[in-house]
Design a protein around this motif. Structure first.
Motif, PDB file in Angstrom:
ATOM      1  N   ALA A  40      20.679  62.303  39.395  1.00 50.39           N
ATOM      2  CA  ALA A  40      20.672  63.743  39.914  1.00 50.39           C
ATOM      3  C   ALA A  40      19.419  64.187  40.787  1.00 50.39           C
ATOM      4  O   ALA A  40      19.499  64.597  41.909  1.00 50.39           O
ATOM      5  N   THR A  41      18.203  63.828  40.202  1.00 49.38           N
ATOM      6  CA  THR A  41      17.051  64.185  40.878  1.00 49.38           C
ATOM      7  C   THR A  41      17.031  63.429  42.091  1.00 49.38           C
ATOM      8  O   THR A  41      16.422  63.644  43.183  1.00 49.38           O
ATOM      9  N   TRP A  42      17.153  61.854  42.001  1.00 48.56           N
ATOM     10  CA  TRP A  42      17.231  60.976  43.062  1.00 48.56           C
ATOM     11  C   TRP A  42      18.036  61.437  44.170  1.00 48.56           C
ATOM     12  O   TRP A  42      17.479  61.626  45.514  1.00 48.56           O
ATOM     13  N   ARG A  43      19.227  61.930  43.920  1.00 48.47           N
ATOM     14  CA  ARG A  43      20.231  62.255  45.041  1.00 48.47           C
ATOM     15  C   ARG A  43      19.477  63.855  45.749  1.00 48.47           C
ATOM     16  O   ARG A  43      19.732  63.967  46.724  1.00 48.47           O
ATOM     17  N   ASP A  44      18.606  64.456  44.898  1.00 47.94           N
ATOM     18  CA  ASP A  44      18.255  65.748  45.466  1.00 47.94           C
ATOM     19  C   ASP A  44      16.880  65.627  46.302  1.00 47.94           C
ATOM     20  O   ASP A  44      16.595  66.673  46.933  1.00 47.94           O
ATOM     21  N   ILE A  45      16.288  64.568  45.987  1.00 47.67           N
ATOM     22  CA  ILE A  45      14.796  64.719  46.524  1.00 47.67           C
ATOM     23  C   ILE A  45      15.094  63.903  48.100  1.00 47.67           C
ATOM     24  O   ILE A  45      16.203  63.482  48.375  1.00 47.67           O
ATOM     25  N   THR A  46      14.150  64.191  48.777  1.00 47.81           N
ATOM     26  CA  THR A  46      14.003  63.790  50.260  1.00 47.81           C
ATOM     27  C   THR A  46      14.026  62.365  50.432  1.00 47.81           C
ATOM     28  O   THR A  46      13.352  61.651  49.565  1.00 47.81           O
ATOM     29  N   PRO A  47      14.676  61.918  51.511  1.00 49.38           N
ATOM     30  CA  PRO A  47      14.291  60.572  51.908  1.00 49.38           C
ATOM     31  C   PRO A  47      12.718  59.899  51.750  1.00 49.38           C
ATOM     32  O   PRO A  47      12.516  58.879  51.201  1.00 49.38           O
ATOM     33  N   LEU A  48      11.868  60.984  52.147  1.00 49.69           N
ATOM     34  CA  LEU A  48      10.612  60.612  52.044  1.00 49.69           C
ATOM     35  C   LEU A  48      10.189  60.510  50.493  1.00 49.69           C
ATOM     36  O   LEU A  48       9.371  59.525  50.218  1.00 49.69           O
ATOM     37  N   ALA A  49      10.635  61.312  49.942  1.00 46.75           N
ATOM     38  CA  ALA A  49      10.234  61.264  48.327  1.00 46.75           C
ATOM     39  C   ALA A  49      10.933  59.987  47.672  1.00 46.75           C
ATOM     40  O   ALA A  49      10.164  59.315  46.896  1.00 46.75           O
ATOM     41  N   ARG A  50      11.959  59.870  48.104  1.00 49.39           N
ATOM     42  CA  ARG A  50      12.776  58.354  47.547  1.00 49.39           C
ATOM     43  C   ARG A  50      11.885  57.186  47.990  1.00 49.39           C
ATOM     44  O   ARG A  50      11.655  56.186  47.346  1.00 49.39           O
ATOM     45  N   ASN A  51      11.365  57.223  49.094  1.00 49.52           N
ATOM     46  CA  ASN A  51      10.382  56.194  49.880  1.00 49.52           C
ATOM     47  C   ASN A  51       9.244  56.043  48.976  1.00 49.52           C
ATOM     48  O   ASN A  51       8.733  54.789  48.564  1.00 49.52           O
ATOM     49  N   GLU A  52       8.674  57.285  48.583  1.00 47.85           N
ATOM     50  CA  GLU A  52       7.395  57.079  47.565  1.00 47.85           C
ATOM     51  C   GLU A  52       7.658  56.392  46.261  1.00 47.85           C
ATOM     52  O   GLU A  52       6.744  55.474  45.829  1.00 47.85           O
ATOM     53  N   TRP A  53       8.762  56.919  45.797  1.00 45.81           N
ATOM     54  CA  TRP A  53       9.155  55.988  44.495  1.00 45.81           C
ATOM     55  C   TRP A  53       9.448  54.837  44.654  1.00 45.81           C
ATOM     56  O   TRP A  53       8.885  53.907  43.664  1.00 45.81           O
ATOM     57  N   ILE A  54      10.307  54.402  45.546  1.00 46.93           N
ATOM     58  CA  ILE A  54      10.488  53.031  45.770  1.00 46.93           C
ATOM     59  C   ILE A  54       9.290  52.175  46.002  1.00 46.93           C
ATOM     60  O   ILE A  54       9.067  50.942  45.496  1.00 46.93           O
ATOM     61  N   CYS A  55       8.279  52.710  46.929  1.00 45.52           N
ATOM     62  CA  CYS A  55       6.957  51.903  47.094  1.00 45.52           C
ATOM     63  C   CYS A  55       6.111  51.737  45.874  1.00 45.52           C
ATOM     64  O   CYS A  55       5.512  50.640  45.703  1.00 45.52           O
ATOM     65  N   TRP A  56       6.234  52.973  45.254  1.00 46.43           N
ATOM     66  CA  TRP A  56       5.424  53.035  43.873  1.00 46.43           C
ATOM     67  C   TRP A  56       5.984  51.915  42.935  1.00 46.43           C
ATOM     68  O   TRP A  56       5.197  51.248  42.386  1.00 46.43           O
ATOM     69  N   VAL A  57       7.218  51.770  42.851  1.00 48.24           N
ATOM     70  CA  VAL A  57       7.926  51.028  41.931  1.00 48.24           C
ATOM     71  C   VAL A  57       7.691  49.318  42.318  1.00 48.24           C
ATOM     72  O   VAL A  57       7.557  48.584  41.576  1.00 48.24           O
ATOM     73  N   THR A  58       7.648  49.057  43.686  1.00 48.50           N
ATOM     74  CA  THR A  58       7.600  47.958  44.199  1.00 48.50           C
ATOM     75  C   THR A  58       6.342  47.058  44.393  1.00 48.50           C
ATOM     76  O   THR A  58       6.253  46.095  44.685  1.00 48.50           O
ATOM     77  N   SER A  59       5.074  48.096  44.527  1.00 53.82           N
ATOM     78  CA  SER A  59       3.844  47.535  44.766  1.00 53.82           C
ATOM     79  C   SER A  59       3.407  46.640  43.672  1.00 53.82           C
ATOM     80  O   SER A  59       2.245  46.098  44.324  1.00 53.82           O
TER      81      SER A  59
END
Length: 88
Positions: free
Chosen positions: A31-50
């Motif tokens: 639910a939070t994922w769907r609510d955050i901006t694409p830029l915020a999702r990008n930050e999570w993805i980069c943080w997880v995959t780095s």
């Protein structure tokens, strides 16, 4: 269970399968994922995959799910995605 189509990626990064699977298992985090901006999702993805080590990536996914489940919109203490400017 959250449908795959409801979970978008970020501005530069696509949503990786392991993170998507984890999000589908947590209604609160999704639910939070769907609510955050694409830029915020990008930050999570980069943080997880780095990280280089799979163990670190798994820990980040677990911590990310917990944090997203609590409504946190960005990874803590993350300077930001270094790939973002190249993709915008």
């Amino acid at each position: 269970m959250v449908a795959k189509r409801e979970l978008d990626g970020g501005t530069v990064h696509d949503l990786p399968d392991d993170l998507a699977a984890a999000l589908r298992g947590s209604a609160e985090a999704a639910a939070t994922w769907r609510d955050i901006t694409p830029l915020a999702r990008n930050e999570w993805i980069c943080w997880v995959t780095s990280p280089k080590k799979p163990e670190t990536r798994a820990k980040r996914i677990a911590w990310g799910l917990e944090s997203l489940g609590e409504g946190k919109r960005r990874p803590c203490c993350w300077p930001g995605c270094k790939h973002r400017e190249a993709g915008q």
